[in-house]
Write a protein that holds these residues in place. Structure first.
Motif, PDB file in Angstrom:
ATOM      1  N   UNK A 252       4.887   8.784  16.450  1.00  0.00           N
ATOM      2  CA  UNK A 252       5.565   8.963  15.534  1.00  0.00           C
ATOM      3  C   UNK A 252       4.791   8.807  14.059  1.00  0.00           C
ATOM      4  N   UNK A 253       5.354  10.018  13.211  1.00  0.00           N
ATOM      5  CA  UNK A 253       4.746  10.192  11.968  1.00  0.00           C
ATOM      6  C   UNK A 253       5.029   9.327  10.732  1.00  0.00           C
ATOM      7  N   UNK A 254       4.157   8.512  10.328  1.00  0.00           N
ATOM      8  CA  UNK A 254       4.493   7.657   9.247  1.00  0.00           C
ATOM      9  C   UNK A 254       3.466   7.825   8.098  1.00  0.00           C
ATOM     10  N   UNK A 255       4.046   7.781   7.078  1.00  0.00           N
ATOM     11  CA  UNK A 255       3.238   8.042   5.676  1.00  0.00           C
ATOM     12  C   UNK A 255       3.501   6.789   4.854  1.00  0.00           C
ATOM     13  N   UNK A 256       2.509   5.851   4.322  1.00  0.00           N
ATOM     14  CA  UNK A 256       2.885   4.777   3.295  1.00  0.00           C
ATOM     15  C   UNK A 256       1.823   4.720   2.230  1.00  0.00           C
ATOM     16  N   UNK A 257       2.259   5.171   0.962  1.00  0.00           N
ATOM     17  CA  UNK A 257       1.559   4.884  -0.226  1.00  0.00           C
ATOM     18  C   UNK A 257       1.378   3.654  -0.875  1.00  0.00           C
ATOM     19  N   UNK A 258       0.324   3.259  -1.372  1.00  0.00           N
ATOM     20  CA  UNK A 258       0.008   2.158  -2.213  1.00  0.00           C
ATOM     21  C   UNK A 258      -1.035   2.379  -3.107  1.00  0.00           C
ATOM     22  N   UNK A 259      -1.028   1.596  -4.059  1.00  0.00           N
ATOM     23  CA  UNK A 259      -2.128   1.524  -5.174  1.00  0.00           C
ATOM     24  C   UNK A 259      -1.456   2.117  -6.424  1.00  0.00           C
ATOM     25  N   UNK A 260      -0.268   2.343  -6.629  1.00  0.00           N
ATOM     26  CA  UNK A 260       0.222   2.647  -7.822  1.00  0.00           C
ATOM     27  C   UNK A 260       0.340   1.450  -8.949  1.00  0.00           C
ATOM     28  N   UNK A 261       0.426   1.706 -10.194  1.00  0.00           N
ATOM     29  CA  UNK A 261       0.473   0.612 -11.126  1.00  0.00           C
ATOM     30  C   UNK A 261       0.502   1.260 -12.424  1.00  0.00           C
ATOM     31  N   UNK A 262       0.190   0.177 -13.574  1.00  0.00           N
ATOM     32  CA  UNK A 262       0.395   0.657 -14.916  1.00  0.00           C
ATOM     33  C   UNK A 262      -1.280   0.727 -15.478  1.00  0.00           C
ATOM     34  N   UNK A 263      -1.530   1.735 -16.199  1.00  0.00           N
ATOM     35  CA  UNK A 263      -2.940   2.005 -16.705  1.00  0.00           C
ATOM     36  C   UNK A 263      -2.755   2.600 -18.126  1.00  0.00           C
ATOM     37  N   UNK A 264      -3.716   2.380 -18.862  1.00  0.00           N
ATOM     38  CA  UNK A 264      -3.730   2.837 -20.259  1.00  0.00           C
ATOM     39  C   UNK A 264      -4.300   4.185 -20.105  1.00  0.00           C
ATOM     40  N   UNK A 265      -4.061   4.910 -21.146  1.00  0.00           N
ATOM     41  CA  UNK A 265      -4.751   6.336 -21.271  1.00  0.00           C
ATOM     42  C   UNK A 265      -6.193   6.245 -21.078  1.00  0.00           C
ATOM     43  N   UNK A 266      -6.719   7.203 -20.360  1.00  0.00           N
ATOM     44  CA  UNK A 266      -8.275   7.522 -20.058  1.00  0.00           C
ATOM     45  C   UNK A 266      -8.445   6.555 -19.186  1.00  0.00           C
ATOM     46  N   UNK A 267      -7.699   5.756 -18.357  1.00  0.00           N
ATOM     47  CA  UNK A 267      -8.043   4.913 -17.461  1.00  0.00           C
ATOM     48  C   UNK A 267      -8.117   5.567 -15.668  1.00  0.00           C
ATOM     49  N   UNK A 268      -8.275   4.945 -14.740  1.00  0.00           N
ATOM     50  CA  UNK A 268      -8.153   5.524 -13.520  1.00  0.00           C
ATOM     51  C   UNK A 268      -7.489   4.703 -12.302  1.00  0.00           C
ATOM     52  N   UNK A 269      -7.173   5.295 -11.308  1.00  0.00           N
ATOM     53  CA  UNK A 269      -6.415   4.919 -10.410  1.00  0.00           C
ATOM     54  C   UNK A 269      -6.678   5.356  -9.031  1.00  0.00           C
ATOM     55  N   UNK A 270      -6.636   4.601  -7.987  1.00  0.00           N
ATOM     56  CA  UNK A 270      -6.897   5.301  -6.942  1.00  0.00           C
ATOM     57  C   UNK A 270      -5.535   4.960  -5.817  1.00  0.00           C
ATOM     58  N   UNK A 271      -4.923   5.982  -5.441  1.00  0.00           N
ATOM     59  CA  UNK A 271      -3.972   6.018  -4.562  1.00  0.00           C
ATOM     60  C   UNK A 271      -4.169   5.942  -2.945  1.00  0.00           C
ATOM     61  N   UNK A 272      -3.381   5.300  -2.195  1.00  0.00           N
ATOM     62  CA  UNK A 272      -4.020   5.422  -0.623  1.00  0.00           C
ATOM     63  C   UNK A 272      -2.597   5.670   0.002  1.00  0.00           C
ATOM     64  N   UNK A 273      -2.680   6.645   1.172  1.00  0.00           N
ATOM     65  CA  UNK A 273      -1.771   6.923   2.078  1.00  0.00           C
ATOM     66  C   UNK A 273      -2.151   6.645   3.302  1.00  0.00           C
ATOM     67  N   UNK A 274      -1.667   5.752   3.762  1.00  0.00           N
ATOM     68  CA  UNK A 274      -1.746   5.246   5.288  1.00  0.00           C
ATOM     69  C   UNK A 274      -1.111   5.886   6.134  1.00  0.00           C
ATOM     70  N   UNK A 275      -1.776   6.794   7.097  1.00  0.00           N
ATOM     71  CA  UNK A 275      -0.967   7.706   7.904  1.00  0.00           C
ATOM     72  C   UNK A 275      -1.239   7.261   9.291  1.00  0.00           C
TER      73      UNK A 275
END
Length: 124
Positions: free
Chosen positions: A1-24
């Motif tokens: 069974x195929x599943x995709x689950x994202x995480x890692x979103x949030x709030x950040x200021x301009x110029x910042x960085x984020x890393x999103x994950x997708x567990x498959x």
């Protein structure tokens, strides 16, 4: 069974960085056509980064190299690493999988499986 689950979103200021994950699960990620899309309410869902089934990446030109994808083959996770974020990057981000082999497409209809999305907000 195929599943995709994202995480890692949030709030950040301009110029910042984020890393999103997708567990498959249920996918062989070494040869899968996997993409990250984003969507703002009222607008079309757009592809930002994608792995072709040969492992090469495609990038959205407007992103200008600020985003990149990576894979953890052992954990079966796809990452979207976002740098130098701008307010216009604010959106819900989704990972998506196409069961068809080939190259990436900006057409959401090509992708059968989607995660639930994770919100990214960039403040000025």
């Amino acid at each position: 069974q195929v599943q995709l689950v994202e995480s890692g979103g949030g709030s950040v200021q301009t110029g910042g960085s984020l890393e999103l994950s997708c567990q498959t699960s249920g996918i062989v990620i070494t040869t899968a056509l996997l993409a990250w899309f984003r969507q703002v309410p009222g607008e079309k869902r757009q592809m930002v980064e994608c792995y072709n089934d040969d492992g090469t990446q495609q990038h959205r030109k407007e992103i200008q190299g600020r985003f990149t994808m990576a894979k953890d083959l052992d954990k079966k996770i796809i990452y979207l690493r976002m740098n130098t974020l701008k307010p216009e990057d604010s959106a819900t981000y989704y990972c998506a999988y196409s069961i068809y082999p080939g190259t990436c497409s900006d057409n959401p209809a090509v992708y059968r499986y989607w995660g639930q999305g994770t919100q990214v907000t960039v403040s000025s």
